[in-house]
Design an enzyme around this catalytic site. Structure first.
Site, PDB file in Angstrom:
ATOM      1  CB  CYS A 336      -0.836  -0.065   1.267  1.00  0.00           C
ATOM      2  SG  CYS A 336      -1.802   1.376   1.537  1.00  0.00           S
ATOM      3  NE  ARG A 438      -9.320  -1.324  -1.240  1.00  0.00           N
ATOM      4  CZ  ARG A 438      -9.478  -1.671   0.037  1.00  0.00           C
ATOM      5  NH1 ARG A 438     -10.523  -2.329   0.404  1.00  0.00           N
ATOM      6  NH2 ARG A 438      -8.582  -1.366   0.935  1.00  0.00           N
TER       7      ARG A 438
HETATM    8  P1  IMP Z   1      -1.284  -6.978   3.849  1.00  0.00           P
HETATM    9  O1  IMP Z   1      -1.901  -8.102   4.592  1.00  0.00           O
HETATM   10  O2  IMP Z   1      -0.367  -6.167   4.724  1.00  0.00           O
HETATM   11  O3  IMP Z   1      -0.607  -7.407   2.599  1.00  0.00           O
HETATM   12  O4  IMP Z   1      -2.456  -5.971   3.462  1.00  0.00           O
HETATM   13  C1  IMP Z   1      -3.620  -6.377   2.794  1.00  0.00           C
HETATM   14  C2  IMP Z   1      -4.622  -5.260   2.818  1.00  0.00           C
HETATM   15  O5  IMP Z   1      -4.133  -4.115   2.112  1.00  0.00           O
HETATM   16  C3  IMP Z   1      -5.927  -5.555   2.098  1.00  0.00           C
HETATM   17  O6  IMP Z   1      -6.798  -6.356   2.849  1.00  0.00           O
HETATM   18  C4  IMP Z   1      -6.486  -4.169   1.817  1.00  0.00           C
HETATM   19  O7  IMP Z   1      -7.141  -3.604   2.899  1.00  0.00           O
HETATM   20  C5  IMP Z   1      -5.231  -3.367   1.599  1.00  0.00           C
HETATM   21  N1  IMP Z   1      -4.974  -3.139   0.174  1.00  0.00           N
HETATM   22  C6  IMP Z   1      -5.129  -3.969  -0.865  1.00  0.00           C
HETATM   23  N2  IMP Z   1      -4.719  -3.401  -2.021  1.00  0.00           N
HETATM   24  C7  IMP Z   1      -4.310  -2.168  -1.701  1.00  0.00           C
HETATM   25  C8  IMP Z   1      -3.762  -1.081  -2.466  1.00  0.00           C
HETATM   26  O8  IMP Z   1      -3.537  -1.162  -3.661  1.00  0.00           O
HETATM   27  N3  IMP Z   1      -3.486   0.056  -1.771  1.00  0.00           N
HETATM   28  C9  IMP Z   1      -3.708   0.174  -0.435  1.00  0.00           C
HETATM   29  N4  IMP Z   1      -4.157  -0.844   0.323  1.00  0.00           N
HETATM   30  C10 IMP Z   1      -4.466  -1.996  -0.303  1.00  0.00           C
END
Ligand code: IMP
Length: 524
Positions: A336, A438
């Site tokens: 993100c 989104r």
């Molecule tokens: P991770 O578990 O730290 O990889 O984060 C996953 C979460 O990041 C997802 O469940 C979303 O809430 C968020 N997310 C997914 N795609 C994006 C993006 O492109 N930008 C910002 N947040 C994202």
């Protein structure tokens, strides 16, 4: 030497008499006037008293007001994380998968259907074939449906008069695809009569060598079916998340807030969806509130998780409009760049604590979404008040995540990308697709990325990885001295579970130090 405390007979009496317990309460830890926003790495939970084996720790928790899970693990609705395969194995292992919506409504509904059809008590709408179907038809259907036992009915419809059953054994060695099923189907069937209970049906299947029990009415019309493989799966996955009534696996899916998402949701509800997530990076919007109100009115039985939010004011709007759960996190995901680009967001531990403290007072369970990199982060998210954790990066790169493996620099990898990355937003080649909704307004001319596209290493199957998370979380609770996720959360609120802030050097100390080299294997 320290002078004896004369007024107390034992050290226990003395320590219990002290005004403050060692360490900080969660409220003291999270006092943002002192330290600003915190992330999971900024603090630790202090150890407590271990008076029980870790296997006694219950990880049961609420996903929403009405859905209970046996473990707090949720897979993220991302197109490199959750499709049907991931959702099936998340549910079998006690969690739940949320199917992404960066695809057509029909494809998303088909994935929901596949999850719901995977494991059944009674299969109440079995896929049937007619006597004129060919072996080639059956082979094709086996590919499409993912199973191979098809009852044959007189008119090829369900319900219909039962004639026979075709299984993979019947077609295994047949090379001529034009043979009609009526010539090769099994006619010696094991049947049960309508009204039979699940345990009676299971008992017949157990003592029988056949794979399917076909349930018929008094006119020999097929009305439902039981499968031996489902019985075996029940035994392998004792934690499986299932509907209490249908015994089908629980399945979640995400939608956006565009008008077209209403039809998308309708298709998925018809396919048996249990819970929907309204997927917005900033959930406190008129669009989400309108969608939330519409869903609650149109599908009162469907559980709705709203979000994402990072403040209690955002949460208040969604709680007041009837959400059954909240998803917390803005900018903490591993792929993100929202905080960098939008200047909006909140360090995740602070967001989780503040929103959960507020939402829990209204009985709304919360999901900590994003930024989870290890078991310790899961424990911390729960201790801060969340009921479940949503993971993207942790589950990407597993056998069950979508996409093929590829090799780079000698490593076996799979793609993992943000749903706000340009790649994901351009998946269908036009604006207004699901992922775009989104992160992007339809009227905008330029796509502004909020995520990146990358790759993660092969993690093997989640059938090994989730039990690792499960056992690890049980051990973590044991160290803290709590026998359940509920006790962890309640202990933090009461001030019994204690915390410590970690300075930068404390974080270094907690890492691996002064080794020439090492191998980090997380589980066997
Ligand atoms: P991770 O578990 O730290 O990889 O984060 C996953 C979460 O990041 C997802 O469940 C979303 O809430 C968020 N997310 C997914 N795609 C994006 C993006 O492109 N930008 C910002 N947040 C994202």
């Amino acid at each position: 030497m320290v002078a004896a405390k004369r007024d107390f007979h034992t050290a226990i009496e003395y320590v219990e008499s002290l005004e403050r317990k060692d360490g900080l309460s969660v409220a003291e830890l999270m006092d943002s006037n002192i330290r600003g926003g915190l992330t999971y790495n900024d603090f630790l939970v202090l150890p407590g008293y271990v008076g029980f084996p870790s296997s006694d720790v219950s990880l049961q928790t609420q996903l929403t007001k009405r859905i209970t899970l046996n473990s707090p693990f949720v897979s993220s609705p991302m197109d490199t994380v959750t499709e049907a395969e991931m959702a099936i194995y998340m549910a079998l292992n006690g969690g739940i998968g949320i199917i992404h919506h960066n695809c057509s409504p029909e494809d998303q509904a088909a994935m929901v259907k596949k999850v719901k059809a995977f494991e059944n008590g009674f299969i109440n709408s079995p896929v049937v074939i007619g006597p004129d179907f060919t072996v080639g038809d059956v082979k094709r259907m086996r590919e499409e449906c993912g199973f191979s036992g098809f009852p044959v009915t007189e008119n090829g419809k369900f319900p219909g008069k039962l004639l026979g059953l075709v299984t993979s054994r019947d077609i295994q060695f047949l090379e001529d695809d034009s043979v009609k099923v009526t010539d090769i189907m099994t006619k010696d069937l094991v049947t049960g009569y309508q009204g039979i209970t699940l345990s009676e049906g299971n008992a017949i299947l157990k003592e029988n060598k056949k794979g399917k029990l076909l349930i018929v009415d008094d006119k020999y019309n097929l009305v439902s079916m039981l499968s031996r493989t489902d019985l075996m799966k029940n035994e392998i996955y004792p934690l499986a998340s299932k509907s209490a009534t249908t015994k089908q696996l629980l399945c979640g899916a995400a939608i956006g807030t565009l008008p077209a998402d209403r039809e998308r949701l309708r298709l998925m509800v018809e396919a048996g969806l249990d819970v929907v997530i309204i997927d917005s990076s900033q959930g406190n919007s008129i669009f989400q509130i309108e969608m939330l109100k519409w869903i609650k009115k149109t599908f009162p039985e469907l559980e709705v998780i709203a979000g994402n939010v990072a403040t209690r004011e955002q949460a208040a709007n969604l709680i007041s409009n009837g959400c059954d759960g909240l998803r917390i996190g803005m900018g903490s995901g591993s792929i993100c760049i929202t905080q960098e680009v939008m200047a909006c967001g909140r360090p995740q531990a602070t967001a989780v604590y503040n929103v959960c403290k507020f939402a829990n007072e209204f009985g709304v369970p919360c999901m900590a979404d994003g930024g989870v990199q290890n078991i310790g982060h899961i424990t911390k998210a729960l201790a801060l008040g969340s009921s479940t954790v949503m993971m993207g990066g942790m589950l990407a790169g597993t056998t069950e995540s979508p996409g093929d493996y590829f090799y780079r620099d000698g490593k076996r990898l799979k793609s993992y990308r943000g749903m706000g990355s340009i790649d994901a937003m351009q998946k269908t080649g036009k604006k207004g697709n699901a992922s775009t909704s989104r992160y992007f307004s339809q009227s905008d001319k330029v796509l502004v990325a909020q995520g990146v596209s990358g790759a993660v290493v092969d993690k093997g199957s989640i059938n090994k990885f989730l039990p690792y998370l499960y056992n690890g979380l049980q051990h973590s609770c044991q160290d803290i001295g709590v026998t359940s996720v509920t006790a962890l959360k309640e202990g933090a609120v009461k001030g019994d579970v204690r915390f410590e802030f970690r300075t930068a050097s404390a974080q270094l100390e907690g890492g691996i130090n002064n080794l020439h080299s090492y191998e980090k294997r997380l589980h066997n």
